[in-house]
Enzyme design. Structure first.
Site, PDB file in Angstrom:
ATOM      1  CD  GLU A 173      60.146  75.534  98.907  1.00 55.73           C
ATOM      2  OE1 GLU A 173      59.805  74.344  98.928  1.00 55.73           O
ATOM      3  OE2 GLU A 173      59.346  76.467  99.083  1.00 55.73           O
ATOM      4  CD  GLU A 233      57.392  81.735  98.505  1.00 55.19           C
ATOM      5  OE1 GLU A 233      56.771  80.945  99.244  1.00 55.19           O
ATOM      6  OE2 GLU A 233      58.037  81.354  97.509  1.00 55.19           O
TER       7      GLU A 233
HETATM    8  O1  G3I Z   1      44.111  73.750  91.028  1.00 52.43           O
HETATM    9  C1  G3I Z   1      43.831  72.500  91.672  1.00 52.43           C
HETATM   10  C2  G3I Z   1      42.373  72.181  91.587  1.00 52.43           C
HETATM   11  O2  G3I Z   1      42.038  71.981  90.230  1.00 52.43           O
HETATM   12  C3  G3I Z   1      42.089  70.936  92.419  1.00 52.43           C
HETATM   13  O3  G3I Z   1      40.716  70.687  92.420  1.00 52.43           O
HETATM   14  C4  G3I Z   1      42.555  71.129  93.854  1.00 52.43           C
HETATM   15  C5  G3I Z   1      42.374  69.863  94.689  1.00 52.43           C
HETATM   16  O4  G3I Z   1      43.209  69.871  95.818  1.00 52.43           O
HETATM   17  O5  G3I Z   1      43.926  71.431  93.841  1.00 52.43           O
HETATM   18  C6  G3I Z   1      44.222  72.624  93.134  1.00 52.43           C
HETATM   19  O6  G3I Z   1      45.597  72.829  93.165  1.00 52.43           O
HETATM   20  C7  G3I Z   1      46.121  73.265  94.406  1.00 52.43           C
HETATM   21  C8  G3I Z   1      46.856  74.562  94.152  1.00 52.43           C
HETATM   22  O7  G3I Z   1      47.536  74.964  95.318  1.00 52.43           O
HETATM   23  C9  G3I Z   1      45.920  75.692  93.709  1.00 52.43           C
HETATM   24  O8  G3I Z   1      45.013  75.966  94.711  1.00 52.43           O
HETATM   25  C10 G3I Z   1      47.089  72.196  94.895  1.00 52.43           C
HETATM   26  O9  G3I Z   1      46.376  71.044  95.282  1.00 52.43           O
HETATM   27  C11 G3I Z   1      47.861  72.724  96.089  1.00 52.43           C
HETATM   28  O10 G3I Z   1      48.883  71.796  96.435  1.00 52.43           O
HETATM   29  C12 G3I Z   1      48.515  74.040  95.711  1.00 52.43           C
HETATM   30  O11 G3I Z   1      49.195  74.520  96.874  1.00 52.43           O
HETATM   31  C13 G3I Z   1      50.148  75.528  96.602  1.00 52.43           C
HETATM   32  C14 G3I Z   1      51.523  75.029  97.029  1.00 52.43           C
HETATM   33  O12 G3I Z   1      52.481  76.064  96.895  1.00 52.43           O
HETATM   34  C15 G3I Z   1      51.986  73.856  96.160  1.00 52.43           C
HETATM   35  O13 G3I Z   1      52.177  74.277  94.843  1.00 52.43           O
HETATM   36  C16 G3I Z   1      49.767  76.770  97.387  1.00 52.43           C
HETATM   37  O14 G3I Z   1      48.553  77.297  96.859  1.00 52.43           O
HETATM   38  C17 G3I Z   1      50.870  77.803  97.275  1.00 52.43           C
HETATM   39  O15 G3I Z   1      50.608  78.880  98.133  1.00 52.43           O
HETATM   40  C18 G3I Z   1      52.196  77.179  97.698  1.00 52.43           C
HETATM   41  O16 G3I Z   1      53.202  78.139  97.528  1.00 52.43           O
HETATM   42  C19 G3I Z   1      54.510  77.756  97.964  1.00 52.43           C
HETATM   43  C20 G3I Z   1      55.496  78.433  97.054  1.00 52.43           C
HETATM   44  O17 G3I Z   1      55.226  78.122  95.720  1.00 52.43           O
HETATM   45  C21 G3I Z   1      56.928  78.050  97.423  1.00 52.43           C
HETATM   46  N1  G3I Z   1      57.189  78.318  98.821  1.00 52.43           N
HETATM   47  C22 G3I Z   1      56.233  77.751  99.754  1.00 52.43           C
HETATM   48  C23 G3I Z   1      54.813  78.191  99.395  1.00 52.43           C
HETATM   49  C24 G3I Z   1      53.811  77.683 100.419  1.00 52.43           C
HETATM   50  O18 G3I Z   1      53.752  76.272 100.371  1.00 52.43           O
END
Ligand code: G3I
Length: 376
Positions: free
Chosen positions: A161, A266
């Protein structure tokens, strides 16, 4: 959108009859057995799926897919939270899980703007770190992570991205501190850390012509510098009615014209409305938006279920037509219950973007995909 071919239409007519039986017996065909030879079919997996806490989804992965991508556990923040601290255990388990089940293991992602800790960009004086410091941290990170799984992770989303939808470079701390060369440096370091690993650029909305053209410029510029790039991933976070099949097709053919592996990396289909007014930042309006758009809290009605199935059938009809150009199709998640789309653009909506329901049972969309794959 193209119309369904007759065999696909017939498949959809038969859905109501076949789905219940399949769900009950668990004897539905495995996706990996009906995709054409040479096309990988993957899913993004979570820590809970890898370690077995989400046993339902884990079973779906091992039965249906032949490739895995880590949804989060290889991103910089979870794996390298502090300069001298690496948390490799979840990633070790992920790679071992893939190997134990004969899956092609993908790495996601080395350089991205979210999920990168602030310290990466902070200098000794507490201000912005200089270019050389940031590059040296990038190199250390890539050497450690790619190097650890050398020969075991088949291909890496090296940069994720980097572009805006209009084709300009996204203003991230990477761009700000290093300049546009950060992309080339990431590819250079990744190649050095594992010369055999495939190296990819991954982004969403590459069906938009300006953004796609910019991605192709990245490919060209990397090659002009003598660097290798093996593939480009169109993430494919799609809606029920957008982008059109024609736009997706133009993306596949244009990327393939650049002699890179083309991947859908994805894939999911959001069945809920997005927020045209971007009310997400405004708390009272968030509640309003949630109430207006959480349309199916108790299950996806038949009509929408079939609409989703037709959308997936259209996409896989296209995949089959261009199977010589595509090397992999990966879904972003396994079951509806754990999809990121339950929490985007607002937390707490009930979404249905994948092929397997919350119990891990195949949905009509699954059967539509199988019908297309078998029919071809
Ligand atoms: O693991 C922590 C947990 O310890 C904490 O309590 C909780 C509180 O919010 O957060 C948890 O982490 C979250 C993580 O996902 C695991 O569930 C993050 O907040 C959350 O921001 C994260 O979101 C991910 C996002 O990328 C940001 O990294 C999504 O699951 C994931 O599906 C998404 O994937 C992205 C691809 O990498 C790139 N393309 C877009 C796609 C969708 O956004």
């Amino acid at each position: 959108m193209i119309s369904l071919r007759p065999n696909v239409r017939m498949g959809l007519v038969g859905l109501a009859l076949t789905t219940a039986g399949m769900a009950a017996s668990g004897e539905e065909p495995a996706l990996k057995h009906v995709v054409p030879k040479g096309l990988l079919i993957g899913a993004a997996v979570s820590e809970r799926q890898v370690d077995g806490r989400d046993a339902i989804a884990r079973r779906v992965v091992t039965r249906h897919f032949n490739s895995v991508t880590p949804e989060n556990l290889l991103k910089w923040r979870p794996i390298h939270p502090q300069p001298d601290e690496y948390v490799f255990e979840p990633a070790d388990r992920y790679v071992a899980f893939g190997e134990d089940h004969g899956l092609t293991v993908i790495g996601h992602t080395l350089i991205w703007h979210p999920q990168t800790p602030d310290w990466v960009f902070v200098g000794k004086d507490g201000g912005r770190a200089d270019r050389e410091t940031v590059l040296s941290r990038m190199r250390t990170h890539i050497e450690a992570v790619v190097g650890r799984y050398r020969g075991r992770i088949h291909g890496w989303d090296v940069v994720n991205e980097a572009l805006n939808d209009d084709g300009t470079f996204r203003e991230t701390p990477w761009l700000e501190t290093v300049g546009e060369e950060y992309i080339a440096k990431a590819f250079e370091y990744a190649h050095a850390a594992d010369p055999e690993a495939k190296l990819y650029y991954n982004d969403y909305n590459l069906w938009k012509p300006e953004k796609r053209a910019a991605a192709l410029r990245i490919v060209k510029q990397l090659r002009q510098r003598g660097l290798r790039i093996d593939g480009v991933g169109e993430q494919a976070h799609y809606m029920l009615d957008s982008p059109s099949i024609g736009e997706i097709e133009a993306t596949i053919t244009a990327l393939a014209g650049s002699r890179v592996q083309v991947m859908i990396t994805e894939l999911d289909i959001d069945v809920l409305p997005r927020d045209p007014e971007m009310r997400g930042a405004d708390l009272p309006k968030q509640a309003e938006f949630l109430a207006e758009t959480n349309l199916y809290p108790n299950g996806l009605p038949k009509a929408q279920q079939e609409q989703l199935a037709r959308r997936y059938a259209d996409i896989f009809t296209l995949v089959m037509r261009h199977r010589d150009k595509l090397s992999r199709v990966t879904f972003w998640g396994v079951t509806d219950g754990q999809s990121w789309l339950n929490n985007f653009p607002l937390r707490g909506r009930v979404n249905y973007p994948l092929l397997f329901d919350r119990q891990g049972q195949p949905k009509p969309a699954f059967n539509a995909v199988v019908d297309v794959l078998k029919g071809s």
